[in-house]
Design an enzyme around this catalytic site. Sequence first.
Site, PDB file in Angstrom:
ATOM      1  N   TYR A 123      -1.925 -11.432  15.526  1.00 39.96           N
ATOM      2  CA  TYR A 123      -1.954 -10.349  14.550  1.00 39.96           C
ATOM      3  C   TYR A 123      -3.247  -9.554  14.686  1.00 39.96           C
ATOM      4  O   TYR A 123      -3.228  -8.320  14.770  1.00 39.96           O
ATOM      5  CB  TYR A 123      -1.830 -10.925  13.137  1.00 39.96           C
ATOM      6  CG  TYR A 123      -2.130  -9.923  12.047  1.00 39.96           C
ATOM      7  CD1 TYR A 123      -1.263  -8.868  11.774  1.00 39.96           C
ATOM      8  CD2 TYR A 123      -3.296 -10.038  11.283  1.00 39.96           C
ATOM      9  CE1 TYR A 123      -1.546  -7.942  10.776  1.00 39.96           C
ATOM     10  CE2 TYR A 123      -3.587  -9.121  10.285  1.00 39.96           C
ATOM     11  CZ  TYR A 123      -2.711  -8.084  10.030  1.00 39.96           C
ATOM     12  OH  TYR A 123      -3.009  -7.172   9.043  1.00 39.96           O
TER      13      TYR A 123
ATOM     14  N   VAL B 291       0.831  -1.197   0.000  1.00 37.31           N
ATOM     15  CA  VAL B 291       0.000   0.000   0.000  1.00 37.31           C
ATOM     16  C   VAL B 291       0.872   1.256   0.000  1.00 37.31           C
ATOM     17  O   VAL B 291       0.581   2.229  -0.694  1.00 37.31           O
ATOM     18  CB  VAL B 291      -0.964   0.002   1.194  1.00 37.31           C
ATOM     19  CG1 VAL B 291      -1.772   1.292   1.250  1.00 37.31           C
ATOM     20  CG2 VAL B 291      -1.910  -1.203   1.117  1.00 37.31           C
TER      21      VAL B 291
ATOM     22  N   ASP C   2      11.432   3.468  11.752  1.00 34.94           N
ATOM     23  CA  ASP C   2      11.270   2.167  12.402  1.00 34.94           C
ATOM     24  C   ASP C   2      10.175   2.271  13.454  1.00 34.94           C
ATOM     25  O   ASP C   2      10.356   2.891  14.502  1.00 34.94           O
ATOM     26  CB  ASP C   2      12.592   1.743  13.036  1.00 34.94           C
ATOM     27  CG  ASP C   2      12.552   0.318  13.576  1.00 34.94           C
ATOM     28  OD1 ASP C   2      11.443  -0.227  13.740  1.00 34.94           O
ATOM     29  OD2 ASP C   2      13.632  -0.240  13.846  1.00 34.94           O
TER      30      ASP C   2
ATOM     31  N   TYR D 207       3.063  -4.805  11.039  1.00 34.07           N
ATOM     32  CA  TYR D 207       3.631  -6.145  11.216  1.00 34.07           C
ATOM     33  C   TYR D 207       2.612  -7.099  10.599  1.00 34.07           C
ATOM     34  O   TYR D 207       1.532  -7.313  11.151  1.00 34.07           O
ATOM     35  CB  TYR D 207       3.822  -6.429  12.706  1.00 34.07           C
ATOM     36  CG  TYR D 207       4.560  -7.708  13.023  1.00 34.07           C
ATOM     37  CD1 TYR D 207       3.981  -8.946  12.818  1.00 34.07           C
ATOM     38  CD2 TYR D 207       5.844  -7.681  13.559  1.00 34.07           C
ATOM     39  CE1 TYR D 207       4.651 -10.119  13.111  1.00 34.07           C
ATOM     40  CE2 TYR D 207       6.533  -8.844  13.868  1.00 34.07           C
ATOM     41  CZ  TYR D 207       5.931 -10.065  13.642  1.00 34.07           C
ATOM     42  OH  TYR D 207       6.601 -11.218  13.951  1.00 34.07           O
TER      43      TYR D 207
END
Length: 305
Positions: A132, A20, A43, A68
Amino acid sequence: MQPDVSNTPSILVTGSNGQVGFELRRSLAPLGNVIAMDRAGCDLSRPDELRHLVRQYRPDVIVNPAAYTAVDKAETDIDGAFAINAIAAGVLAEEAKAQGCLLVHYSTDYVFDGNKDGAYVESDAVNPQSIYGKSKLAGEQAIADSGAQALVLRTCWVAGAHGSNFAKTILKLGRERDSLRVIADQFGAPTSAALIADVTAQIIAHRWLYGERRAFPAGIYHLAAAGETNWHAYATEVLSYAAMLGVELKTDPSHIEAIPASAYPLPAPRPANSRLDTTKLRDTFGIHLPDWRQGTHHLLQQIII
């Protein structure tokens, strides 16, 4: 790169090399100064550095596609998943609140358990079954708690010309293998990264940069291509269209074997139903979402031709 000091709107984009993020660099470019940050420059696992970055550039909009996304790895890397998907989302929201800028953040169908019969609406009860999904839900909650002007876009089955995804994997395997076995009892809508990026740019332009910011309709919205399919039918469509484009395949698209999810166990559970109702997005922003096949065909054209 030095902070932009002109009157041109500035848009900070994280994860600029992801599926994306790569498309956002294109779709947002006409709107102003796009500050595109890859993982080396931004980061998300380092909150202090993230705060410093936002304060350095003082953007008008923060767009956060970075995440993630290693769904199975997250089952054992819990801290890593929550650091990026939850803590970093909260930090960006806090900074957006402090600076009065808009935060656009992307979430997922994995916040639901997948047991509903129909398509999920934004107000349906969340019940993530994987680490997740739990980390992405925690990110949504951190953003809500911050009080920032934020747009959270839940999407599903993302595929882009840049990066790895199901469509690319199926195309590769179809060229290499005589037969394929693909799950047929999980349902959703393949959604192109380009569509997500284009919708994002349209909302930012018309409702934030050149609209009445005090009336911006912040909140959670579902963003997915129209229609629905399952992984088996999706794989069949990918190979059938690839064959039409002249790709030499070893796998006959009409002979892909349909299997249940139980025959292909994975560390993290996947929702059986990933269908997202996009009525709220359409009614609020007046955006038409094309059928999933359109995005799939465009993706394959980019990859193959």
